[in-house]
Write a protein that holds these residues in place. Structure first.
Motif, mmCIF file in Angstrom:
data_model
loop_
_atom_site.group_PDB
_atom_site.id
_atom_site.type_symbol
_atom_site.label_atom_id
_atom_site.label_comp_id
_atom_site.label_asym_id
_atom_site.label_seq_id
_atom_site.Cartn_x
_atom_site.Cartn_y
_atom_site.Cartn_z
ATOM 1 N N TYR A 1 37.165 40.085 37.302
ATOM 2 C CA TYR A 1 37.628 39.280 36.169
ATOM 3 C C TYR A 1 39.059 38.789 36.367
ATOM 4 N N GLY A 2 39.853 39.527 37.170
ATOM 5 C CA GLY A 2 41.184 39.033 37.507
ATOM 6 C C GLY A 2 41.100 37.768 38.352
ATOM 7 N N ALA A 3 40.229 37.800 39.357
ATOM 8 C CA ALA A 3 40.045 36.626 40.220
ATOM 9 C C ALA A 3 39.498 35.438 39.435
ATOM 10 N N LEU A 4 38.568 35.721 38.518
ATOM 11 C CA LEU A 4 37.999 34.655 37.690
ATOM 12 C C LEU A 4 39.055 34.024 36.787
ATOM 13 N N GLY A 5 39.797 34.887 36.071
ATOM 14 C CA GLY A 5 40.809 34.385 35.144
ATOM 15 C C GLY A 5 41.882 33.579 35.851
ATOM 16 N N GLY A 6 42.377 34.095 36.984
ATOM 17 C CA GLY A 6 43.405 33.373 37.721
ATOM 18 C C GLY A 6 42.915 32.047 38.262
ATOM 19 N N ALA A 7 41.687 32.026 38.760
ATOM 20 C CA ALA A 7 41.120 30.782 39.305
ATOM 21 C C ALA A 7 40.921 29.725 38.223
ATOM 22 N N ASN A 8 40.898 30.161 36.947
ATOM 23 C CA ASN A 8 40.746 29.216 35.838
ATOM 24 C C ASN A 8 42.050 28.522 35.464
ATOM 25 N N THR B 1 47.227 41.213 40.284
ATOM 26 C CA THR B 1 47.306 40.718 41.663
ATOM 27 C C THR B 1 46.201 39.710 41.941
ATOM 28 N N SER B 2 44.967 40.057 41.569
ATOM 29 C CA SER B 2 43.826 39.153 41.788
ATOM 30 C C SER B 2 44.022 37.846 41.023
ATOM 31 N N ALA C 1 44.687 34.201 42.779
ATOM 32 C CA ALA C 1 43.726 33.131 42.469
ATOM 33 C C ALA C 1 44.430 31.944 41.822
ATOM 34 N N ALA C 2 45.384 32.222 40.932
ATOM 35 C CA ALA C 2 46.124 31.139 40.270
ATOM 36 C C ALA C 2 46.972 30.349 41.257
#
Length: 433
Positions: A142-149, A100-101, A105-106
């Motif tokens: 780390y979900g928010a970080l990965g998606g934002a990448n 979800t995060s 973010a993606a």
């Protein structure tokens, strides 16, 4: 001497920002002016021209469009629906929080925004479902970080722009961004899986009786916002992918040459306003201005460092002092240490990315490998309570008591675990590629 002065200015900017809680970018702008004009003899116009205008425009335009999804509640409602879909499998909740995060973010919310509204939800779920605080914190962070990448989201756009500014061709930077995104999504999933399998956590969560209440359906504004967001992502992704697949097709090449995510996002912002998907003032206020100032301010100081030859000096030192196979790993470790106290987007990547092309060229290393190691290392320790991610997680704790108990868990368990996972991944990647 000049290079030492610039490096000292970068370190002092970070230290002052951390100590005073004043935006690091403002200190960086001040040092860029003082060093550039009075120590290097540049004109004020030359220093002002070092403001990364293209990066500022792209981040502003993209964030403005995506802010409509934040203002009208589209992203929050989507998060509720995704978490509700996991209600019958409580032991899969950490994966639901992570996915979800990452997805939110993606879709353009960006790391800080996702953490701001997902962290309180996650900590509440930890309290009611017996999910470990460490596991919940890692899943959401780390979900928010990965998606934002993702290449069309905030961090992915910043990484791509930094790579292009460092001399990497546009198409190569696009591919590199995918490599960073894939790596930063894969590592946390492996860590979460290991945590679930070897700590007995799955069994304790299966015994939970907590139920998630059904969310309300998306309204008209939210449905249209989601459709526009997916359409914009498709436009941004299809053109460069088509150009990579059909490099000799003149039509594809022409269309790709006219694609710019900042300008596309500006058009979509106008469409969103015409469709009345959100209040213009609220959408403008939701743009992460402090992040923009930090990234662009540090960018000015890095431009001064390049002008002073600091980047070439650092590249030469690293290239001659560290065995070539360990250079990417060394970059990852340095990035992880910097990220304990500084922002990955605002400080770590703007400082380290310009060094990569000359080092990669001199040592015969694929720049992609070093870029991945830098981001993986930097984001591994972002969960530290001294960094932006950890501080947002701490701020989401409902009471001072829970915050005091959560602090050592983030510092002595979550951050070291993330660092070790990143180090192992970077080592394996360095010896395999």
């Amino acid at each position: 001497m000049m290079s030492l002065l610039v490096i000292a200015a970068i370190v002092i900017s970070i230290a002052l920002g951390y100590k005073t809680k004043i935006n690091i970018g403002l200190f960086a702008i001040a040092f860029a002016y003082l060093i550039g004009c009075f120590a290097m003899g540049l004109s004020p116009s030359d220093v002002i021209m070092m403001w990364p205008l293209k990066m500022f425009f792209i981040i502003f335009s993209v964030c403005l469009f995506y802010s409509f999804a934040i203002v009208n509640g589209t992203l929050e409602k989507l998060a509720e629906h995704l978490l509700y879909s996991c209600r019958r499998f409580p032991h899969l909740l950490p994966y639901a929080v992570f996915i979800t995060s990452a997805l939110i973010a993606a879709l353009g919310a960006g790391y800080y925004t996702v953490l701001a509204f997902m962290a309180p939800i996650t900590l509440l779920l930890c309290e009611r479902t017996r999910m470990s605080l460490i596991l919940g914190a890692m899943a959401v962070n780390y979900g928010a970080l990965g998606g934002a990448n993702f290449v069309s989201s905030q961090s992915g756009i910043i990484f791509r722009t930094l790579m292009v500014n460092s001399g990497i061709p546009e198409n190569t930077a696009f591919i590199n961004s995918f490599g960073i995104f894939a790596s930063t999504v894969a590592i946390p999933l492996l860590v979460i899986t290991g945590f679930m399998l070897f700590t007995g956590h799955k069994k304790s969560m299966q015994s939970s009786t907590y139920t998630i209440t059904p969310p309300t359906p998306l309204n008209r504004e939210q449905r249209v916002t989601l459709q526009l967001t997916l359409l914009m992502m498709a436009l941004v992704l299809l053109a460069p992918i088509a150009h990579i697949v059909f490099p000799d097709n003149q039509t594809v090449t022409f269309i790709n040459s006219k694609m710019d995510i900042g300008l596309i996002a500006s058009v979509f912002s106008v469409i969103a306003l015409l469709l009345k998907l959100g209040d213009e003032r609220k959408a403008m206020a939701a743009v992460p201005w402090s992040t923009l100032v930090m990234i662009c301010g540090v960018g000015m100081l890095i431009a001064i460092a390049i002008k002073a030859g600091t980047i070439d000096l650092l590249a030469s030192w690293i290239g001659t002092s560290i065995p070539p196979v360990l250079v990417p790993v060394a970059f990852g470790v340095v990035a992880a240490l910097m990220s304990l106290f500084a922002s990955t987007l605002g400080v770590v990547t703007p400082a380290l990315f310009p060094i990569v092309p000359p080092i990669a060229a001199s040592l015969g290393i694929d720049p992609l490998l070093i870029f991945i190691c830098i981001v993986v290392g930097a984001q591994a320790t972002s969960i530290s309570p001294f960094s932006s991610g950890g501080s947002l997680l701490l701020g989401s704790c409902p009471t001072e008591k829970s915050r005091a108990e959560f602090f050592p868990k983030l510092l002595f368990r979550a951050a070291p675990l993330g660092f070790v996972a990143a180090l192992v991944f970077n080592l394996v990647l360095s010896f395999v590629l």
